[in-house]
Design a protein around this motif. Structure first.
Motif, PDB file in Angstrom:
ATOM      1  N   GLN A   1      -2.773   4.555   4.091  1.00 35.70           N
ATOM      2  CA  GLN A   1      -2.475   4.470   2.659  1.00 35.70           C
ATOM      3  C   GLN A   1      -3.327   3.437   1.926  1.00 35.70           C
ATOM      4  OE1 GLN A   1      -0.295   6.616   1.383  1.00 35.70           O
ATOM      5  NE2 GLN A   1       0.262   7.440   3.384  1.00 35.70           N
ATOM      6  N   VAL A   2      -4.261   2.805   2.626  1.00 36.88           N
ATOM      7  CA  VAL A   2      -5.070   1.753   2.011  1.00 36.88           C
ATOM      8  C   VAL A   2      -5.901   2.318   0.851  1.00 36.88           C
ATOM      9  CG1 VAL A   2      -6.975   0.119   2.363  1.00 36.88           C
ATOM     10  CG2 VAL A   2      -5.181   0.355   4.103  1.00 36.88           C
TER      11      VAL A   2
ATOM     12  N   PHE B   1       0.774  -1.242   0.000  1.00 34.81           N
ATOM     13  CA  PHE B   1       0.000   0.000   0.000  1.00 34.81           C
ATOM     14  C   PHE B   1       0.811   1.301   0.000  1.00 34.81           C
ATOM     15  CE2 PHE B   1      -3.035  -3.045   1.949  1.00 34.81           C
ATOM     16  CZ  PHE B   1      -4.036  -2.933   1.006  1.00 34.81           C
ATOM     17  N   VAL B   2       2.011   1.287   0.516  1.00 33.97           N
ATOM     18  CA  VAL B   2       2.768   2.536   0.633  1.00 33.97           C
ATOM     19  C   VAL B   2       3.437   2.881  -0.692  1.00 33.97           C
ATOM     20  CG1 VAL B   2       4.785   3.596   1.716  1.00 33.97           C
ATOM     21  CG2 VAL B   2       3.097   2.395   3.122  1.00 33.97           C
ATOM     22  N   ARG B   3       3.193   4.082  -1.148  1.00 32.93           N
ATOM     23  CA  ARG B   3       3.732   4.532  -2.422  1.00 32.93           C
ATOM     24  C   ARG B   3       5.122   5.139  -2.244  1.00 32.93           C
ATOM     25  NH1 ARG B   3      -1.561   5.392  -2.080  1.00 32.93           N
ATOM     26  NH2 ARG B   3      -1.351   7.421  -1.097  1.00 32.93           N
ATOM     27  N   GLY B   4       5.940   4.979  -3.292  1.00 36.59           N
ATOM     28  CA  GLY B   4       7.293   5.527  -3.245  1.00 36.59           C
ATOM     29  C   GLY B   4       8.253   4.603  -2.512  1.00 36.59           C
TER      30      GLY B   4
ATOM     31  N   MET C   1      -9.876  -1.492   5.218  1.00 35.08           N
ATOM     32  CA  MET C   1      -9.730  -2.402   4.085  1.00 35.08           C
ATOM     33  C   MET C   1     -11.095  -2.743   3.490  1.00 35.08           C
ATOM     34  SD  MET C   1      -6.613  -3.570   3.138  1.00 35.08           S
ATOM     35  CE  MET C   1      -6.625  -5.327   2.774  1.00 35.08           C
ATOM     36  N   LYS C   2     -12.039  -3.090   4.340  1.00 35.78           N
ATOM     37  CA  LYS C   2     -13.365  -3.487   3.856  1.00 35.78           C
ATOM     38  C   LYS C   2     -14.114  -2.300   3.264  1.00 35.78           C
ATOM     39  CE  LYS C   2     -13.607  -7.365   7.050  1.00 35.78           C
ATOM     40  NZ  LYS C   2     -14.193  -7.923   8.290  1.00 35.78           N
TER      41      LYS C   2
ATOM     42  N   ASP D   1      -0.060   1.306  11.976  1.00 37.03           N
ATOM     43  CA  ASP D   1      -0.225   2.750  12.168  1.00 37.03           C
ATOM     44  C   ASP D   1       1.057   3.272  12.798  1.00 37.03           C
ATOM     45  OD1 ASP D   1      -0.841   5.352  13.017  1.00 37.03           O
ATOM     46  OD2 ASP D   1      -2.913   4.845  13.491  1.00 37.03           O
ATOM     47  N   THR D   2       1.776   4.131  12.073  1.00 33.13           N
ATOM     48  CA  THR D   2       3.036   4.669  12.595  1.00 33.13           C
ATOM     49  C   THR D   2       2.891   6.111  13.075  1.00 33.13           C
ATOM     50  OG1 THR D   2       3.682   5.150  10.303  1.00 33.13           O
ATOM     51  CG2 THR D   2       4.557   3.147  11.280  1.00 33.13           C
TER      52      THR D   2
END
Length: 269
Positions: free
Chosen positions: A185-186, A134-137, A216-217, A162-163
């Motif tokens: 980022q989902v 999910f995380v871009r880059g 997600m759902k 979750d950060t």
């Protein structure tokens, strides 16, 4: 000592270099191959935990051995960590993406189906697996970005999802707190996922797993959350890796994982 004992009892079939780094020796994939399997099979890539600071691929040797016996090629991936390589979590994410991309690029060499790549991991390793999806880059320079670093499935054991201040690791990711936070980022089209998380986890809040599953759902993605009442952080560890591990918890996570993979058509008949 425990990790060394595990490595002596179960060993990978081969070590393959997948990435050169400036901070030390090249990073390797610890590859476990199934016996007597013909054709292309799914591949499961495990990322170890340790707060992005420490850890060893040996953590998932027993799980890798379990699932290579069920017909998968399984891999325990090395990646840079803070204590040894003096890097931040974004470098760990970059390495995880490099590992998934290398596996898919070399599917023929590994005897796998490049469209059936499963990213798995525990704690910080679960974070890395989720980030590949999910995380871009955070892609390494010089890699062929035409080859996707996104897995087709996710298997997560008490993962960091979750950060920000609501989760774990904000002091380590700092200004990247949302950019490296999977729950933030989902997007739709995410891989089918299973999350196993202890409700008594005092390191990574169970609420994070609940919220991730909900998001997600909401995005139309398949996500199965399996709560473990009374289980603390690291409940999934194997007795081979950690002598004081809870055998029943370990067996349960193996079976939950197997049921998930079977539902997705990834286990041999």
């Amino acid at each position: 000592m425990e990790a060394r004992d595990a490595a002596e009892r179960v060993r990978p079939d081969k070590l393959i270099e997948y990435k050169k780094i400036q901070e030390g020796d090249p990073l390797k994939l610890h590859v476990f191959q199934p016996s007597q399997v013909k054709g292309e099979v799914p591949c499961m890539v495990f990322f170890f935990g340790g707060g992005w600071a420490v850890g060893s691929p040996v953590q998932f040797y027993q799980q890798a051995d379990e699932f290579r016996k069920r017909g998968l090629v399984t891999i325990c991936a090395e990646y840079r960590v803070a204590k040894k390589h003096k890097v931040r979590p974004d470098a760990c994410v970059e390495d995880a993406k490099s590992a998934i991309r290398w596996v898919r690029k070399h599917a023929g060499q590994l005897g796998i189906d490049g469209n059936k790549v499963i990213a798995a991991g525990g704690s910080a390793g679960g974070h890395l697996a989720a980030c590949t999806a999910f995380v871009r880059g955070f892609e390494a320079e010089g890699e062929d970005l035409a080859i996707s670093s996104k897995p087709n499935y996710l298997v997560l054991y008490n993962p960091v999802l979750d950060t920000t201040e609501l989760g774990y690791g904000v002091e380590k990711v700092k200004e990247l707190r949302q950019k490296l936070s999977p729950v933030h980022q989902v997007v739709e089209g995410g891989p089918p996922t299973i999350v196993m998380h202890g409700k008594a986890d005092e390191t990574v809040p169970f609420e994070n797993a609940e919220r991730f599953s909900k998001v997600m759902k909401e995005k139309g993605n398949s996500c199965t959350l399996v709560p473990y009442v009374g289980a603390a952080h690291g409940f999934f560890n194997s007795p081979m890796f950690r002598k004081k591990a809870n055998l029943e918890y370990y067996k349960s996570t193996i079976e939950e994982t197997a049921e998930f993979l079977d539902r997705e058509g990834l286990l041999k008949p």
